[in-house]
Motif scaffolding. Structure first.
Motif, short mmCIF file in Angstrom:
data_model
loop_
_atom_site.label_atom_id
_atom_site.label_comp_id
_atom_site.label_asym_id
_atom_site.label_seq_id
_atom_site.Cartn_x
_atom_site.Cartn_y
_atom_site.Cartn_z
N ASP A 77 41.78 40.76 33.54
CA ASP A 77 40.79 40.78 32.47
C ASP A 77 41.43 40.39 31.14
O ASP A 77 40.88 39.56 30.41
N ASN A 78 42.58 40.94 30.86
CA ASN A 78 43.30 40.59 29.63
C ASN A 78 43.72 39.12 29.63
O ASN A 78 43.64 38.44 28.60
N GLU A 79 44.13 38.63 30.78
CA GLU A 79 44.54 37.24 30.90
C GLU A 79 43.35 36.30 30.64
O GLU A 79 43.49 35.30 29.94
N VAL A 80 42.20 36.64 31.19
CA VAL A 80 41.00 35.82 30.99
C VAL A 80 40.62 35.81 29.51
O VAL A 80 40.32 34.75 28.94
N LYS A 81 40.64 36.96 28.87
CA LYS A 81 40.33 37.02 27.44
C LYS A 81 41.30 36.15 26.63
O LYS A 81 40.88 35.43 25.72
N ASP A 82 42.56 36.22 26.99
CA ASP A 82 43.57 35.41 26.31
C ASP A 82 43.31 33.91 26.55
O ASP A 82 43.44 33.10 25.63
N MET A 83 42.93 33.57 27.76
CA MET A 83 42.66 32.16 28.09
C MET A 83 41.46 31.64 27.29
O MET A 83 41.48 30.50 26.83
N TYR A 84 40.45 32.46 27.13
CA TYR A 84 39.29 32.07 26.33
C TYR A 84 39.71 31.79 24.89
O TYR A 84 39.26 30.81 24.29
N SER A 85 40.54 32.64 24.35
CA SER A 85 40.95 32.47 22.95
C SER A 85 41.81 31.23 22.75
O SER A 85 41.89 30.71 21.64
N LYS A 86 42.44 30.78 23.82
CA LYS A 86 43.30 29.58 23.74
C LYS A 86 42.59 28.33 24.26
O LYS A 86 43.21 27.28 24.39
N PHE A 87 41.32 28.47 24.56
CA PHE A 87 40.50 27.34 25.03
C PHE A 87 41.09 26.64 26.25
O PHE A 87 41.17 25.42 26.32
N VAL A 88 41.49 27.45 27.21
CA VAL A 88 42.04 26.95 28.47
C VAL A 88 40.90 26.35 29.29
O VAL A 88 39.74 26.75 29.16
#
Length: 67
Positions: free
Chosen positions: A26-37
């Motif tokens: 969940d944390n990884e997905v949130k981080d990915m969203y913020s980095k526009f992965v």
């Protein structure tokens, strides 16, 4: 230690690990969203989260059945 206790403890330990993995994803997905992965990579992680959630639910049901 009885077979019931061993089985119960094993399931609880496994559940705790699955909760941790789910939280990490969940944390990884949130981080990915913020980095526009790329959405495909995010969707893969979200699929993994869903699999973990299903496994968590299955084990919680098994624990309830044990009593």
């Amino acid at each position: 230690m009885s077979n019931f206790t061993e089985q119960h403890d094993k399931i609880v330990t496994h559940l705790q690990e699955l909760y941790r993995k789910h939280r990490d994803l969940d944390n990884e997905v949130k981080d990915m969203y913020s980095k526009f992965v790329d959405d495909r990579l995010i969707n893969r992680k979200k699929t993994q989260k869903l699999w973990l959630k299903d496994e968590i639910h299955r084990l919680e049901t098994e624990l309830k059945a044990l009593g």
